[in-house]
Design a protein around this motif. Structure first.
Motif, mmCIF file in Angstrom:
data_model
loop_
_atom_site.group_PDB
_atom_site.id
_atom_site.type_symbol
_atom_site.label_atom_id
_atom_site.label_comp_id
_atom_site.label_asym_id
_atom_site.label_seq_id
_atom_site.Cartn_x
_atom_site.Cartn_y
_atom_site.Cartn_z
ATOM 1 N N TRP A 59 28.278 133.902 42.534
ATOM 2 C CA TRP A 59 27.179 133.297 41.781
ATOM 3 C C TRP A 59 25.849 133.488 42.496
ATOM 4 C CZ3 TRP A 59 29.853 127.966 40.592
ATOM 5 C CH2 TRP A 59 30.750 128.139 39.519
ATOM 6 N N MET A 60 25.841 133.300 43.790
ATOM 7 C CA MET A 60 24.603 133.454 44.540
ATOM 8 C C MET A 60 24.109 134.891 44.510
ATOM 9 S SD MET A 60 25.575 130.821 47.607
ATOM 10 C CE MET A 60 24.120 131.021 48.605
ATOM 11 N N SER A 61 25.051 135.813 44.456
ATOM 12 C CA SER A 61 24.678 137.228 44.369
ATOM 13 C C SER A 61 24.130 137.583 42.994
ATOM 14 C CB SER A 61 25.892 138.099 44.686
ATOM 15 O OG SER A 61 25.597 139.465 44.522
ATOM 16 N N SER A 62 24.768 137.071 41.937
ATOM 17 C CA SER A 62 24.364 137.461 40.586
ATOM 18 C C SER A 62 23.191 136.647 40.049
ATOM 19 C CB SER A 62 25.555 137.333 39.631
ATOM 20 O OG SER A 62 25.998 135.985 39.553
ATOM 21 N N LEU A 63 23.081 135.372 40.449
ATOM 22 C CA LEU A 63 22.037 134.501 39.915
ATOM 23 C C LEU A 63 20.785 134.461 40.779
ATOM 24 C CD1 LEU A 63 24.295 131.482 38.849
ATOM 25 C CD2 LEU A 63 23.531 133.404 37.439
ATOM 26 N N SER A 64 20.909 134.849 42.041
ATOM 27 C CA SER A 64 19.782 134.897 42.987
ATOM 28 C C SER A 64 18.963 133.610 42.998
ATOM 29 C CB SER A 64 18.871 136.086 42.660
ATOM 30 O OG SER A 64 19.564 137.300 42.749
ATOM 31 N N PRO A 65 19.596 132.463 43.255
ATOM 32 C CA PRO A 65 18.841 131.206 43.279
ATOM 33 C C PRO A 65 17.933 131.123 44.506
ATOM 34 C CG PRO A 65 21.075 130.827 44.055
ATOM 35 C CD PRO A 65 21.025 132.247 43.565
ATOM 36 N N ASN A 66 16.814 130.413 44.352
ATOM 37 C CA ASN A 66 15.912 130.175 45.474
ATOM 38 C C ASN A 66 16.347 128.981 46.313
ATOM 39 O OD1 ASN A 66 14.094 132.308 44.922
ATOM 40 N ND2 ASN A 66 13.113 131.083 43.329
ATOM 41 N N TRP A 67 17.198 128.139 45.750
ATOM 42 C CA TRP A 67 17.701 126.966 46.456
ATOM 43 C C TRP A 67 18.991 126.500 45.794
ATOM 44 C CZ3 TRP A 67 17.728 122.988 42.893
ATOM 45 C CH2 TRP A 67 16.782 123.066 41.847
ATOM 46 N N ILE A 68 19.759 125.689 46.516
ATOM 47 C CA ILE A 68 21.027 125.153 46.024
ATOM 48 C C ILE A 68 20.989 123.638 46.159
ATOM 49 C CG2 ILE A 68 23.520 125.024 46.391
ATOM 50 C CD1 ILE A 68 23.312 127.834 47.622
ATOM 51 N N LEU A 69 21.464 122.951 45.144
ATOM 52 C CA LEU A 69 21.614 121.505 45.178
ATOM 53 C C LEU A 69 23.071 121.171 44.884
ATOM 54 C CD1 LEU A 69 20.700 118.531 45.127
ATOM 55 C CD2 LEU A 69 20.035 118.873 42.734
ATOM 56 N N ASN A 70 23.696 120.476 45.808
ATOM 57 C CA ASN A 70 25.088 120.070 45.682
ATOM 58 C C ASN A 70 25.123 118.571 45.405
ATOM 59 O OD1 ASN A 70 27.818 119.395 46.189
ATOM 60 N ND2 ASN A 70 27.512 119.457 48.400
ATOM 61 N N ILE A 71 25.710 118.169 44.278
ATOM 62 C CA ILE A 71 25.768 116.756 43.935
ATOM 63 C C ILE A 71 27.212 116.340 43.689
ATOM 64 C CG2 ILE A 71 23.480 116.893 42.904
ATOM 65 C CD1 ILE A 71 24.800 116.582 40.154
ATOM 66 N N GLY A 72 27.472 115.031 43.777
ATOM 67 C CA GLY A 72 28.812 114.536 43.517
ATOM 68 C C GLY A 72 29.035 113.176 44.134
ATOM 69 N N ILE A 73 30.301 112.795 44.250
ATOM 70 C CA ILE A 73 30.664 111.529 44.870
ATOM 71 C C ILE A 73 31.252 111.801 46.246
ATOM 72 C CG2 ILE A 73 30.972 110.366 42.661
ATOM 73 C CD1 ILE A 73 33.972 110.727 42.940
ATOM 74 N N ALA A 74 31.354 110.748 47.051
ATOM 75 C CA ALA A 74 31.805 110.910 48.433
ATOM 76 C C ALA A 74 32.359 109.596 48.949
ATOM 77 C CB ALA A 74 30.645 111.372 49.319
ATOM 78 N N GLY A 75 33.064 109.685 50.077
ATOM 79 C CA GLY A 75 33.538 108.501 50.778
ATOM 80 C C GLY A 75 32.649 108.225 51.977
ATOM 81 N N ALA A 76 32.414 106.961 52.272
ATOM 82 C CA ALA A 76 31.574 106.570 53.416
ATOM 83 C C ALA A 76 32.444 106.048 54.548
ATOM 84 C CB ALA A 76 30.580 105.498 52.997
ATOM 85 N N TYR A 77 32.118 106.427 55.770
ATOM 86 C CA TYR A 77 32.838 105.896 56.926
ATOM 87 C C TYR A 77 32.410 104.448 57.185
ATOM 88 C CZ TYR A 77 34.452 110.640 57.552
ATOM 89 O OH TYR A 77 35.040 111.866 57.342
ATOM 90 N N GLU A 78 33.345 103.654 57.680
ATOM 91 C CA GLU A 78 33.160 102.201 57.749
ATOM 92 C C GLU A 78 31.914 101.781 58.523
ATOM 93 O OE1 GLU A 78 36.879 99.505 57.425
ATOM 94 O OE2 GLU A 78 37.429 101.116 58.812
ATOM 95 N N ALA A 79 31.612 102.439 59.620
ATOM 96 C CA ALA A 79 30.488 102.015 60.464
ATOM 97 C C ALA A 79 29.157 102.630 60.046
ATOM 98 C CB ALA A 79 30.780 102.361 61.925
ATOM 99 N N SER A 80 29.124 103.337 58.916
ATOM 100 C CA SER A 80 27.907 104.021 58.503
ATOM 101 C C SER A 80 26.868 103.092 57.900
ATOM 102 C CB SER A 80 28.254 105.100 57.464
ATOM 103 O OG SER A 80 28.712 104.497 56.249
ATOM 104 N N GLY A 81 27.298 101.936 57.414
ATOM 105 C CA GLY A 81 26.391 101.037 56.715
ATOM 106 C C GLY A 81 26.270 101.354 55.238
#
Length: 229
Positions: A59-81
């Motif tokens: 995709w990066m080769s064919s679409l030639s984006p100037n930037w990438i944004l990765n979005i989604g859900i995640a887990g947080a480590y307990e001491a991270s706040g």
């Protein structure tokens, strides 16, 4: 980081990508995973690092984006706040279960500390954090912090504590470092925005926590999507 188009906005699942907003998106001809949007392109990679890299490189080769944004859900480590429903903007990414398990008390040596490691794995990969991203409480609570990427999501407090201790990270996903690796190799700026759906400890499987995270991510982009243009 300049957000001049075209950019490439990616998520592991369409449900996560929908939080960015796909109204008016046009499917790319011949693809069921990529759409044209006003910022450039939006795409669903699939979950996990192998499938993410499998799709991202062509995709990066064919679409030639100037930037990438990765979005989604995640887990947080307990001491991270971080708490369920918070949004976190990643400052860096690292592969956190790539290495060697040991019988000693330390239990794990990361790939980056092994003599045969590629230099790409020796330090965390830096991510872009735009000036407009800062600690805020509305419309959702937003924080910044380093991320870890794993093939096996944390399900026990001992595992989460060990990963945070070794890598000094705040949250984990299954794709973040794959995006960062592809972007680093090709010299393209990469930003990561995740909403917390669980605490990376003794696993809490309540589906309402996932929905809370998706709602937070949607609220974040409703407030800030315009800043990407």
């Amino acid at each position: 980081m300049s957000f001049s188009p075209p950019g490439l906005i990616c998520a592991a699942t369409q449900e996560e990508l929908q939080t960015f907003g796909l109204t008016g998106a046009v499917p790319l001809r011949g693809s069921t995973r990529v759409w044209r949007i006003r910022e450039g392109y939006a795409a669903v990679t699939g979950a996990g690092t192998p499938i993410t890299l499998l799709h991202m490189m062509p995709w990066m080769s064919s679409l030639s984006p100037n930037w990438i944004l990765n979005i989604g859900i995640a887990g947080a480590y307990e001491a991270s706040g971080l708490e369920v429903g918070d949004v976190v903007v990643g400052t860096s990414e690292i592969f956190a279960d790539l290495g060697v398990e040991l019988p000693e008390e330390e239990a794990f040596t990361p790939m980056g500390k092994l003599p045969f490691s590629d230099d790409l794995f020796r330090t965390p990969m830096t991510l872009e954090v735009p000036e407009w991203v800062q600690d805020m409480e509305k419309p959702v609570r937003v924080r910044t912090g380093p991320g870890a990427t794993v093939n096996q999501c944390t399900g026990r407090s001992a595992t989460g504590d060990l990963r945070r201790q070794i890598f000094d990270v705040d949250f984990e996903s299954m794709e973040g470092a794959a995006f960062a690796l592809a972007a680093t190799v090709l010299g393209i700026p990469c930003m990561e925005v995740r909403a917390i759906s669980n605490i990376a400890a003794d696993r809490d499987m309540r589906p309402e926590n996932v929905q809370t995270a998706l709602n937070s991510l949607r609220a974040f982009w409703e407030a800030h999507r315009s800043k990407l243009m």
